[in-house]
Write a protein that holds these residues in place. Structure first.
Motif, PDB file in Angstrom:
ATOM      1  N   SER A 170      47.777  -4.113  18.005  1.00  0.00           N
ATOM      2  CA  SER A 170      47.082  -2.888  18.396  1.00  0.00           C
ATOM      3  C   SER A 170      45.787  -3.198  19.144  1.00  0.00           C
ATOM      4  O   SER A 170      45.480  -2.583  20.168  1.00  0.00           O
ATOM      5  N   THR A 171      45.039  -4.158  18.656  1.00  0.00           N
ATOM      6  CA  THR A 171      43.780  -4.546  19.300  1.00  0.00           C
ATOM      7  C   THR A 171      44.036  -5.121  20.683  1.00  0.00           C
ATOM      8  O   THR A 171      43.328  -4.797  21.637  1.00  0.00           O
ATOM      9  N   PHE A 226      51.076  -9.810   7.512  1.00  0.00           N
ATOM     10  CA  PHE A 226      51.855  -8.732   8.129  1.00  0.00           C
ATOM     11  C   PHE A 226      50.923  -7.688   8.747  1.00  0.00           C
ATOM     12  O   PHE A 226      51.055  -7.312   9.914  1.00  0.00           O
ATOM     13  N   TYR A 227      49.947  -7.219   7.968  1.00  0.00           N
ATOM     14  CA  TYR A 227      49.029  -6.189   8.461  1.00  0.00           C
ATOM     15  C   TYR A 227      48.070  -6.741   9.519  1.00  0.00           C
ATOM     16  O   TYR A 227      47.659  -6.025  10.434  1.00  0.00           O
ATOM     17  N   LEU A 253      39.490  -8.138  13.444  1.00  0.00           N
ATOM     18  CA  LEU A 253      40.242  -8.015  12.193  1.00  0.00           C
ATOM     19  C   LEU A 253      39.289  -8.138  11.009  1.00  0.00           C
ATOM     20  O   LEU A 253      38.193  -8.690  11.133  1.00  0.00           O
ATOM     21  N   THR A 254      39.740  -7.665   9.858  1.00  0.00           N
ATOM     22  CA  THR A 254      38.938  -7.874   8.653  1.00  0.00           C
ATOM     23  C   THR A 254      38.933  -9.370   8.346  1.00  0.00           C
ATOM     24  O   THR A 254      39.837 -10.109   8.763  1.00  0.00           O
ATOM     25  N   GLY A 306      43.989  -4.166  26.750  1.00  0.00           N
ATOM     26  CA  GLY A 306      44.710  -4.207  28.008  1.00  0.00           C
ATOM     27  C   GLY A 306      45.664  -5.369  28.171  1.00  0.00           C
ATOM     28  O   GLY A 306      46.157  -5.620  29.264  1.00  0.00           O
ATOM     29  N   VAL A 307      45.940  -6.083  27.077  1.00  0.00           N
ATOM     30  CA  VAL A 307      46.877  -7.204  27.142  1.00  0.00           C
ATOM     31  C   VAL A 307      48.286  -6.651  27.003  1.00  0.00           C
ATOM     32  O   VAL A 307      48.590  -5.944  26.051  1.00  0.00           O
TER      33      VAL A 307
END
Length: 167
Positions: free
Chosen positions: A158-159, A150-151, A113-114, A164-165
């Motif tokens: 998505s990550t 939220f983002y 993440l950022t 594969g989770v």
């Protein structure tokens, strides 16, 4: 089928560092993590050398399976048991390894993440700060903290899917 060394090297170059961090967090040994990653890359390449879609998730699952296999292999080896170890519980150890793997996966996902999204998420969900407290600590408005969180959650989902989770 002869091994395409260039394809294997490209797969290692593209995914090796992330997979090593993942494996190292679970096994604790740099060398063992490297061995697991190399084995995973070769296995994945042998099974599906042309695969690109979902490759990273497939690699993570393969590394996880190799870690679990190694753990089970070590658990089957004879051990010297002292009087303090009489209560050894393999079910407890299996749970512990799953918890450890879960933490490693989450740490790897958070690193993707950022910085701003990661800080907001950690403040609200790990440190359990209120939105107002997080906003004050991060030096941003309350609405910005909510938006970032939220983002961040959306990107985290998505990550994790990419890794594969499954939910």
């Amino acid at each position: 089928m002869p091994m395409d060394e260039e394809a294997v090297a490209a797969m290692y170059r593209d995914h090796g560092a992330a997979l090593r961090r993942f494996a190292r967090g679970a096994v604790g040994s740099e060398q063992q993590a490297e061995d697991i990653v190399q084995e995973a890359i070769i296995r994945v390449w042998k099974l599906a050398p042309e695969t690109t879609v979902g490759l990273r998730a497939y690699l993570y699952r393969t590394v996880r399976n190799l870690i679990v296999d190694e753990y089970r292999h070590q658990a089957r080896r004879p051990r010297v048991v002292d009087s303090l170890d009489d209560g050894f519980d393999r079910a407890y150890d299996a749970e512990r390894i799953d918890v450890l793997l879960g933490r490693v996966v989450m740490e790897e996902a958070l690193l993707r993440l950022t910085a701003e999204h990661r800080q907001a998420l950690i403040a609200l969900h790990y440190r359990r700060l209120s939105v107002a407290e997080a906003a004050e600590e991060l030096g941003v408005p309350v609405g910005t903290v909510k938006s970032r969180c939220f983002y961040a959650l959306k990107a985290l989902r998505s990550t994790l899917e990419e890794m594969g989770v499954e939910p």
